[in-house]
Every structure is written in structure tokens, then in C-alpha cells.
Scaffold this motif. Structure first.
Motif, PDB file in Angstrom:
ATOM      1  N   GLY A 253      44.978  41.395  42.899  1.00  0.00           N
ATOM      2  CA  GLY A 253      45.313  39.999  43.157  1.00  0.00           C
ATOM      3  C   GLY A 253      44.208  39.265  43.880  1.00  0.00           C
ATOM      4  N   ARG A 254      44.431  37.971  44.044  1.00  0.00           N
ATOM      5  CA  ARG A 254      43.454  37.120  44.714  1.00  0.00           C
ATOM      6  C   ARG A 254      43.553  37.275  46.229  1.00  0.00           C
ATOM      7  NH1 ARG A 254      44.695  31.340  43.202  1.00  0.00           N
ATOM      8  NH2 ARG A 254      46.817  32.143  43.276  1.00  0.00           N
ATOM      9  N   VAL A 255      42.408  37.244  46.867  1.00  0.00           N
ATOM     10  CA  VAL A 255      42.336  37.265  48.326  1.00  0.00           C
ATOM     11  C   VAL A 255      41.364  36.172  48.765  1.00  0.00           C
ATOM     12  CG1 VAL A 255      42.902  39.711  48.499  1.00  0.00           C
ATOM     13  CG2 VAL A 255      40.516  39.015  48.318  1.00  0.00           C
ATOM     14  N   PHE A 256      41.401  35.853  50.062  1.00  0.00           N
ATOM     15  CA  PHE A 256      40.662  34.689  50.550  1.00  0.00           C
ATOM     16  C   PHE A 256      39.932  35.043  51.843  1.00  0.00           C
ATOM     17  CE2 PHE A 256      44.482  33.594  48.295  1.00  0.00           C
ATOM     18  CZ  PHE A 256      44.079  32.631  47.385  1.00  0.00           C
ATOM     19  N   ARG A 257      38.684  34.634  51.921  1.00  0.00           N
ATOM     20  CA  ARG A 257      37.879  34.839  53.123  1.00  0.00           C
ATOM     21  C   ARG A 257      37.139  33.540  53.441  1.00  0.00           C
ATOM     22  NH1 ARG A 257      36.626  40.527  53.120  1.00  0.00           N
ATOM     23  NH2 ARG A 257      38.590  41.566  52.560  1.00  0.00           N
ATOM     24  N   VAL A 261      29.605  30.754  50.868  1.00  0.00           N
ATOM     25  CA  VAL A 261      29.389  31.200  49.492  1.00  0.00           C
ATOM     26  C   VAL A 261      27.915  31.553  49.304  1.00  0.00           C
ATOM     27  CG1 VAL A 261      29.488  30.518  47.067  1.00  0.00           C
ATOM     28  CG2 VAL A 261      31.295  29.804  48.636  1.00  0.00           C
ATOM     29  N   SER A 262      27.676  32.714  48.712  1.00  0.00           N
ATOM     30  CA  SER A 262      26.309  33.167  48.459  1.00  0.00           C
ATOM     31  C   SER A 262      26.297  33.974  47.173  1.00  0.00           C
ATOM     32  CB  SER A 262      25.798  34.012  49.629  1.00  0.00           C
ATOM     33  OG  SER A 262      26.511  35.243  49.707  1.00  0.00           O
ATOM     34  N   TYR A 263      25.161  34.616  46.896  1.00  0.00           N
ATOM     35  CA  TYR A 263      25.038  35.389  45.661  1.00  0.00           C
ATOM     36  C   TYR A 263      25.958  36.602  45.642  1.00  0.00           C
ATOM     37  CZ  TYR A 263      22.258  38.960  48.063  1.00  0.00           C
ATOM     38  OH  TYR A 263      21.845  39.966  48.900  1.00  0.00           O
ATOM     39  N   LYS A 264      26.491  36.998  46.800  1.00  0.00           N
ATOM     40  CA  LYS A 264      27.380  38.162  46.823  1.00  0.00           C
ATOM     41  C   LYS A 264      28.701  37.902  47.546  1.00  0.00           C
ATOM     42  CE  LYS A 264      25.155  40.271  50.881  1.00  0.00           C
ATOM     43  NZ  LYS A 264      24.539  41.513  51.400  1.00  0.00           N
ATOM     44  N   HIS A 265      28.950  36.673  47.975  1.00  0.00           N
ATOM     45  CA  HIS A 265      30.191  36.354  48.677  1.00  0.00           C
ATOM     46  C   HIS A 265      30.834  35.109  48.077  1.00  0.00           C
ATOM     47  CE1 HIS A 265      28.198  38.698  52.042  1.00  0.00           C
ATOM     48  NE2 HIS A 265      29.355  39.303  51.888  1.00  0.00           N
ATOM     49  N   LEU A 266      32.166  35.147  47.983  1.00  0.00           N
ATOM     50  CA  LEU A 266      32.948  34.003  47.535  1.00  0.00           C
ATOM     51  C   LEU A 266      34.073  33.741  48.525  1.00  0.00           C
ATOM     52  CD1 LEU A 266      33.332  34.835  43.727  1.00  0.00           C
ATOM     53  CD2 LEU A 266      31.844  33.095  44.719  1.00  0.00           C
ATOM     54  N   VAL A 267      34.567  32.523  48.527  1.00  0.00           N
ATOM     55  CA  VAL A 267      35.712  32.188  49.374  1.00  0.00           C
ATOM     56  C   VAL A 267      36.988  32.795  48.799  1.00  0.00           C
ATOM     57  CG1 VAL A 267      37.144  30.283  50.206  1.00  0.00           C
ATOM     58  CG2 VAL A 267      34.658  30.087  50.268  1.00  0.00           C
ATOM     59  N   GLU A 268      37.092  32.812  47.495  1.00  0.00           N
ATOM     60  CA  GLU A 268      38.258  33.376  46.807  1.00  0.00           C
ATOM     61  C   GLU A 268      37.769  34.373  45.769  1.00  0.00           C
ATOM     62  OE1 GLU A 268      41.763  31.919  43.679  1.00  0.00           O
ATOM     63  OE2 GLU A 268      40.682  30.451  44.905  1.00  0.00           O
ATOM     64  N   PHE A 269      38.344  35.546  45.767  1.00  0.00           N
ATOM     65  CA  PHE A 269      37.955  36.558  44.798  1.00  0.00           C
ATOM     66  C   PHE A 269      39.130  37.495  44.548  1.00  0.00           C
ATOM     67  CE2 PHE A 269      36.822  37.987  49.010  1.00  0.00           C
ATOM     68  CZ  PHE A 269      37.175  39.324  49.050  1.00  0.00           C
ATOM     69  N   HIS A 270      38.931  38.461  43.682  1.00  0.00           N
ATOM     70  CA  HIS A 270      39.992  39.407  43.330  1.00  0.00           C
ATOM     71  C   HIS A 270      39.728  40.761  43.981  1.00  0.00           C
ATOM     72  CE1 HIS A 270      40.313  36.402  40.128  1.00  0.00           C
ATOM     73  NE2 HIS A 270      41.566  36.771  40.014  1.00  0.00           N
ATOM     74  N   GLN A 271      40.798  41.363  44.452  1.00  0.00           N
ATOM     75  CA  GLN A 271      40.684  42.694  45.040  1.00  0.00           C
ATOM     76  C   GLN A 271      41.646  43.646  44.345  1.00  0.00           C
ATOM     77  OE1 GLN A 271      42.097  43.667  49.139  1.00  0.00           O
ATOM     78  NE2 GLN A 271      39.966  44.179  49.536  1.00  0.00           N
ATOM     79  N   VAL A 272      41.182  44.859  44.151  1.00  0.00           N
ATOM     80  CA  VAL A 272      42.036  45.914  43.615  1.00  0.00           C
ATOM     81  C   VAL A 272      42.199  46.964  44.705  1.00  0.00           C
ATOM     82  CG1 VAL A 272      40.027  47.063  42.582  1.00  0.00           C
ATOM     83  CG2 VAL A 272      42.321  47.653  41.813  1.00  0.00           C
ATOM     84  N   GLU A 273      43.409  47.465  44.826  1.00  0.00           N
ATOM     85  CA  GLU A 273      43.684  48.449  45.873  1.00  0.00           C
ATOM     86  C   GLU A 273      44.652  49.494  45.346  1.00  0.00           C
ATOM     87  OE1 GLU A 273      45.647  48.639  50.340  1.00  0.00           O
ATOM     88  OE2 GLU A 273      44.629  46.848  49.630  1.00  0.00           O
TER      89      GLU A 273
END
Length: 390
Positions: A253-257, A261-273
Motif C-alpha cells: 500500500g501507499r505510505v507517506f513521508r 523529493v529527490s532522485y531516491k526519495h518521494l513524499v508518497e510511495f508504495h511499500q510492501v511488507e
């Protein structure tokens, strides 16, 4: 220049000299041969091979004037049919009489039984076709889900809005931890939520925090509402609710940090656990599950490094080898839930847990250097990604 103009006007019979005076003739308004010729020249030029003798004289006159004409030699190839080609003409005519397409009219009328169709070369090159398709990241998500199901895991889901209790406190993250600051986490301003947990669970979590971190535990902080920073609250709440003796579960699902924002970081992305629990679950089992997961994703070179996470002990970081970059890169973090996490929630057996960003897997799969390329919607890249990865 005046003398040249007078000479040209007399040559074109526009003027005549009478008793030392210039007098206009009836032809004064007529165009000169040069003007008529220049009007025939278009933007693509004029073929000079079939000009009359008079026009050729005009060209010679114009060539004497600087920057009036530009002469270019252009070669035109002549194509004629060869003797072999002539022998094929009857065959071509026969092919032209054949039907090239099976239309709906031919089918409904029944004429397809009577007509002769031209042969088709199934190996002939065809123009590229770009039909509608799912986004490559969605393909990755579906592939990950299939792998987990194939490994005996069941999918669970939960809300993206979580209480601070399940997002942080239940995971033994101290209330003064930097990750809980507003510069790292998105809070729902001015809102609080009654914690969806039993009174005993809240009491035991508070006791663990007071004992483990030697700090006061504030229930108001636990009632704050956040956009989940990881999917662990979903899996942990599920384990706390059903308390399985043995089980394998995963969540995507989507998670938020709240990150730049950079070449390796996003504010919203998907995480699998993924989590797995069993009476004799061990760190070796966890590494084996990880290797099996990566192998099914086509990743062969994997190694593990010890690291630290607040809610797992021991903790490991998985490293995979990126052949394009020719270096090892981090993917998933993993570990065994600490007793401070499982015991207050009534979970008796060990819980193996691991997770990470799906975008990192996509970057590895598609050999991207910038995570933002996944969301750039560049048609050229979207069309270049094959549906089937070898």
C-alpha cells in the motif's frame, strides 16, 4: 546606375528620346522579360533544362546582376522496370485482383467462399502498436502479490490514516523519536482519534515505554492522527487481533513521508511488507524467505548486513547487486519483532518481519537512476517497457 536604368528602359521600349527629352511610350507599364521570368520562379526553383532561347538569354542577363539568381545542379534519377520485372507484371496483376482483407461484408454475404485471398507473410515487419496497458509499477505490484501468495502468504489491507499509537507507540518507537516530528511525518492538524485498541493493550504499551525508555508516555500523543509512514501498523494490528500460532501475511500500500523529493526519495510511495510467525521461527528462516522472494523477482545476488531498527532485534538490511551500476544497493529492511512489540499485544510467538519501497524494486527492474521517472508519464519510456521481463 541611372545610365543603366535608362539603357534598360530603352531596350524594353518603355521610353524614347525625342529632341533630347525622355518620353514614356505606350509600353511603359508592360513587364520586362526579366520580370516575367522572375515571376515564374517559385520557392522550389525552376527547371532550366527545357527553357526557350529567349528565356535563356534572360538568364544570361540576370546572371550579370549580383545576387539575382542562384544556379544549382540537381540530378534526378530515372527508374525503369527491368526485364525480370516485366516477367513479374502478370503475377502482380493477378495479386491485385485478389482480396487482401476479410471484411464483415464478405462474411455476412457469404462471398468469402468464392473470392481468392492474397497470401500473407506472417514474418513481414509490422509497424509498432501501442495499445492501452497498465502502468509498469502496477505490473510490479501485481507480480509481488503473486509471489507472496505463491509462498503461502495471505494479503491484508488497512487504512492509510492511522493513530500515532499503531504507527509508532505499538512499535516501541519513543514519543520523542525524531521520526515523529512534523518535519518527518504528516499529521492531520487539530484532529485526534480514540485509539482502536483494548484498554489492556494501551496499558501494557504505556508500561513498556515507561520501562524501556524511562520517559512519560502521553496518551494524547498516541491519539494523534497521521498518514501512515509504513505498512507495519496494518500487519501489526492484524496480528494483535487474531493472535495466530502460525501465519504468513503481507500488505502492499501507499505510505507517506514528509521528505524532500529527490532522485531516491518521494513524499508518497508504495511499500510492501511481509510477516511470518511460528513457535520456532528464526533469523535463518527470515533470510531464507528473503532469498526466495528475491529469486522469484529475478535477483540472484543477495547479502545481508546487520543494522538497527527501533522495533526489531536482531535487525538486518538486505543488499542486492545492481549489475548496471556495478554496486550493491539496499532494498528491504528486516528483523524479528522485539518482545516490547509483541508481548503487550498478546502475541506469543516470534514474528519475522521485513519490508521496503516497491519503487526501489521497480528502479532495479527497469534500471532507472531516478525514482521520479516512474511518475514522469513519459510516453517514450512507458512504451519501451516490455510487458514480460526476461
Amino acid at each position: 546606375e541611372i545610365n543603366a536604368a535608362i539603357s534598360g528602359a530603352r531596350r524594353n521600349h518603355w521610353i524614347q528620346l525625342t529632341e533630347g527629352k525622355m518620353v514614356a511610350t505606350p509600353l511603359a507599364d508592360a513587364q520586362s522579360p526579366e520580370e516575367i521570368f522572375l515571376s515564374r520562379i517559385t520557392d522550389i526553383g525552376l527547371d532550366s533544362t527545357n527553357l526557350s532561347v529567349e528565356n535563356k538569354k534572360v538568364i544570361e542577363n540576370l546572371k550579370k546582376r549580383p545576387e539575382y539568381l542562384v544556379m544549382k545542379e540537381v540530378k534526378y534519377p530515372q527508374i525503369s522496370i527491368s526485364e525480370i520485372g516485366k516477367t513479374l507484371l502478370p503475377m502482380i496483376e493477378r495479386e491485385k485482383s485478389k482480396e487482401r482483407k476479410l471484411t464483415s461484408q464478405l462474411i455476412t454475404s457469404g462471398k468469402w467462399k468464392e473470392v481468392e485471398f492474397s497470401a500473407l507473410d506472417v514474418e513481414a515487419p509490422a509497424p509498432p502498436v501501442y495499445p492501452g496497458r497498465r502502468h509498469p509499477l502496477v505490473d510490479i505490484i501485481e507480480e509481488v502479490k503473486e509471489i507472496f501468495v505463491g509462498l503461502g502468504f495471505s494479503e491484508i489491507d488497512g487504512p492509510v490514516v492511522q493513530s500515532g499509537f499503531w504507527n509508532f507507540d505499538a512499535l516501541f518507537t519513543p514519543q520523542d523519536h525524531p521520526a515523529r516530528e512534523m518535519q518527518d511525518t504528516f499529521y492531520i492538524s487539530g484532529q485526534r482519534q480514540q485509539i482502536p485498541a483494548t484498554g489492556e493493550q494501551k496499558r501494557k504499551v504505556a508500561e513498556v515505554h515507561k520501562k524501556g525508555w524511562s520517559t512519560k508516555w502521553d496518551i494524547k500523543e498516541a491519539e494523534s492522527i497521521v498518514l501512515r509512514t509504513h505498512t507495519t501498523p496494518v500487519t501489526l494490528r492484524h496480528l494483535a487481533m487474531i493472535k495466530p500460532e502460525v501465519g504468513r501475511y503481507f500488505s502492499v500500500g501507499r505510505v507517506f513521508r514528509n521528505e524532500k523529493v529527490s532522485y531516491k526519495h518521494l513524499v508518497e510511495f508504495h511499500q510492501v511488507e511481509g510477516v511470518a510467525t511460528a513457535p520456532l521461527a528464526s533469523l535463518r528462516d527470515l533470510m531464507g524467505l528473503q532469498k526466495e522472494f528475491y529469486a522469484k523477482m529475478g535477483i540472484k545476488k543477495v547479502k545481508f548486513w546487520p543494522t538497527f531498527f527501533p522495533y526489531t532485534e536482531p535487525s538486518l538490511q538486505s543488499m542486492v547487486y545492481n549489475e548496471k551500476l556495478e554496486k550493491w544497493v539496499e532494498l528491504f529492511g528486516m528483523g524479528i519483532f522485539r518482545p516490547e512489540v509483541t508481548e503487550p499485544l498478546g502475541i506469543k510467538n516470534r514474528v519475522l518481519a521485513w519490508g521496503g519501497g516497491l519503487e526501489r524494486i521497480a528502479m532495479f527492474r527497469f534500471r532507472l537512476h531516478d525514482v521520479r521517472e516512474l511518475y514522469g508519464n513519459r510516453l517514450a519510456w512507458l512504451r519501451s517497457v516490455p510487458r514480460c521481463q526476461l
